[in-house]
Enzyme design. Structure first.
Site, PDB file in Angstrom:
ATOM      1  CB  SER A 129      -1.159  -0.029   1.351  1.00 50.83           C
ATOM      2  OG  SER A 129      -1.667   1.221   1.206  1.00 50.83           O
ATOM      3  CE  LYS A 183      -2.838  -2.733  -0.416  1.00 48.49           C
ATOM      4  NZ  LYS A 183      -3.576  -2.688  -1.471  1.00 48.49           N
ATOM      5  CG  HIS A 186      -4.605  -1.047   4.026  1.00 50.37           C
ATOM      6  ND1 HIS A 186      -5.036  -0.664   2.747  1.00 50.37           N
ATOM      7  CD2 HIS A 186      -3.731  -0.231   4.512  1.00 50.37           C
ATOM      8  CE1 HIS A 186      -4.399   0.515   2.478  1.00 50.37           C
ATOM      9  NE2 HIS A 186      -3.779   0.686   3.642  1.00 50.37           N
ATOM     10  CG  ASN A 187      -7.032  -1.978  -0.532  1.00 51.17           C
ATOM     11  OD1 ASN A 187      -6.163  -1.687   0.391  1.00 51.17           O
ATOM     12  ND2 ASN A 187      -6.940  -1.987  -1.613  1.00 51.17           N
ATOM     13  CD  GLU A 190      -7.306   3.179  -0.069  1.00 52.13           C
ATOM     14  OE1 GLU A 190      -7.454   3.237  -1.309  1.00 52.13           O
ATOM     15  OE2 GLU A 190      -6.516   2.409   0.335  1.00 52.13           O
TER      16      GLU A 190
END
Length: 474
Positions: A129, A183, A186-187, A190
């Protein structure tokens, strides 16, 4: 012949920037791209004078690497990754390692890990990222696979990762698909962050009537606070300064079509949460926000048929800007609480043994969601590794209790003015649902027992005892 220490396949922006990052940090790199003209362009423009060796066939690429080989694959997720792996396998030797640095679905990573480890090859799925700038100057890295594989790569990964006050933004995440799972979440977080910021912008513009310059000043000021200091707030302030370079004289933001794209990781997060029974309404609202934004033509037509309130906020504008800030921060806490709860459940479900405090730490630099308040999240999980929800961490609990009145006022005002704030609303609903000892789902369960004999528990009996009633009989 001198051989290179690290290989990169795929020279799109992320691949070429990671290759340059690795080379800059002292590791000679070999590169390969399926389209040879792209390789030529890279070598002429960015690779010239650097310790980068271009290869034009996979055989040449593999032969240029010292053993055991370390190959980072940066191609589009899905079938292209499998295609590259299939082409590489016959060319590699025992203990060579393939690292998938794309946004692959964690289930694909689990499958690839099992397949390749069984043949004596190593495989790691690594979330990356930070966008193109992070890839070049230091991303947040989330590597998953065997711990032995991570230790082999650690000297390189710790050098190329973003560096923060307590170390490089990389750690061993866990086995199998753990890196890509983290990940993915995480997105999802986001997505939530970006939707919340967009809703704050909508209120500043359409409820308070602020100009772009005034909105820029608000976001710039918010970025100086402990609560909201972050990469996304920083770039939001920059966006409102940008004027169109095509002669219109307008701020560029006003010329951008309000239809947001997505590449799938937010949707994957939602699907995984639903499958595991984890409540992530803010992230779901963010995904839905992007979906409904894509209905541009329908919305334009509907705007002519479905009128709503047209007024503006008539109170103290400066004070209300502060209340929007409080609502944004409280909602942001809820979004991260949901993401961390999902990671906690996945850790148990898939035996990842995630360290959530360390996960928060490696997001402090390089990545898109890097923010000052990640220190507080790290501290919360360091203090209590088994913390069931961030809302119960002392600092976050008190923050919301102190600001919930402002948060609620922002939602009342937005509803009165007809301004949609789905992520703000979902966050407050999450907080209100989580804090209540009793919810109305006793009725839901009674209905299920009525029409389907699904049984129910009683408040006056021990949990785990189930009953059925013939509800329609007197």
């Amino acid at each position: 012949m001198t051989q290179q220490k690290f290989g990169v396949i795929g020279l799109a922006v992320m691949g070429e920037n990671l290759a340059l990052n690795v080379e800059r940090n002292g590791f000679p790199v070999a590169v390969y791209n399926r389209t040879s003209s792209r390789t030529d362009e890279f070598m002429k423009e960015r690779g010239e004078g650097k310790n980068v060796k271009a290869a034009y066939t996979l055989e040449e690429f593999v032969q240029s690497l010292e053993r055991p080989r370390r190959i980072l694959v940066m191609v589009k997720a899905g079938k292209p990754v499998d295609a590259v792996i299939d082409q590489l396998k016959p060319l590699l030797d025992k203990d060579d390692m393939i690292i998938d640095g794309g946004n692959s679905l964690y289930e694909d990573t689990e499958r690839r890990t099992q397949d390749l480890e069984a043949t004596g090859l190593g495989f790691m799925g690594m979330g990356v990222s930070g966008g193109e700038e992070g890839a070049l100057w230091g991303p947040s890295l989330m590597p998953g696979g065997t711990e032995a594989s991570y230790r082999e790569l650690e000297p390189i990964l710790t050098k190329i990762a973003a560096q923060v006050d307590d170390g490089p933004c990389v750690t061993y995440i866990g086995p199998g698909g753990a890196g890509h799972y983290v990940k993915m979440v995480h997105n999802g977080i986001e997505y939530g962050d970006m939707q919340l910021i967009a809703e704050a912008y909508d209120l500043l513009k359409n409820a308070l009537g602020l100009t772009n310059s005034e909105i820029q000043e608000v976001f710039a000021e918010w970025n100086t606070t402990d609560e909201l200091n972050s990469f996304l707030i920083e770039i939001t302030a920059d966006i409102f300064k940008k004027l169109d370079d095509q002669g219109t004289g307008q701020h560029l933001i006003d010329l951008v079509v309000d239809s947001a794209g997505q590449k799938g990781t937010g949707r994957w997060t939602v699907v995984s949460a639903l499958e595991m029974g984890v409540c992530i309404p803010t992230i779901i609202a963010a995904v839905n926000g992007r979906i409904i934004s894509s209905y541009k033509d329908e919305r334009v037509a509907a705007s002519k048929e479905l009128p709503g309130p047209t007024g503006k906020y008539e109170g103290d504008i400066k004070a209300f800007v502060g209340k929007i800030r409080d609502a944004l921060y409280c909602s942001k806490i809820c979004s991260y609480a949901q993401g961390m709860a999902l990671l906690s459940k996945a850790s148990k479900e898939f035996n990842y043994n995630l360290d959530l405090g360390e996960t928060a730490r490696i997001w402090k630099g390089g990545c898109i969601i890097r923010a000052g308040f990640l220190n507080k999240i790290k501290h919360a999980f360091d203090q209590n590794r088994d913390l069931p929800n961030l809302l119960l961490a002392p600092e976050f609990k008190q923050t919301i209790l102190d600001r919930q009145e402002a948060w609620r006022e922002v939602l009342v005002t937005s509803n009165t003015l007809g301004i949609p704030v789905p992520a703000f609303s979902a966050s407050l609903d999450y907080f209100d649902s989580y804090r209540r000892a009793n919810l109305p789902q006793n009725l839901t369960q009674a209905q299920r027992d009525y029409f389907g004999a699904h049984t129910y528990e009683r408040t006056d009996k021990p949990r785990g005892e189930f009953f059925h009633t013939e509800w329609g009989q007197e």
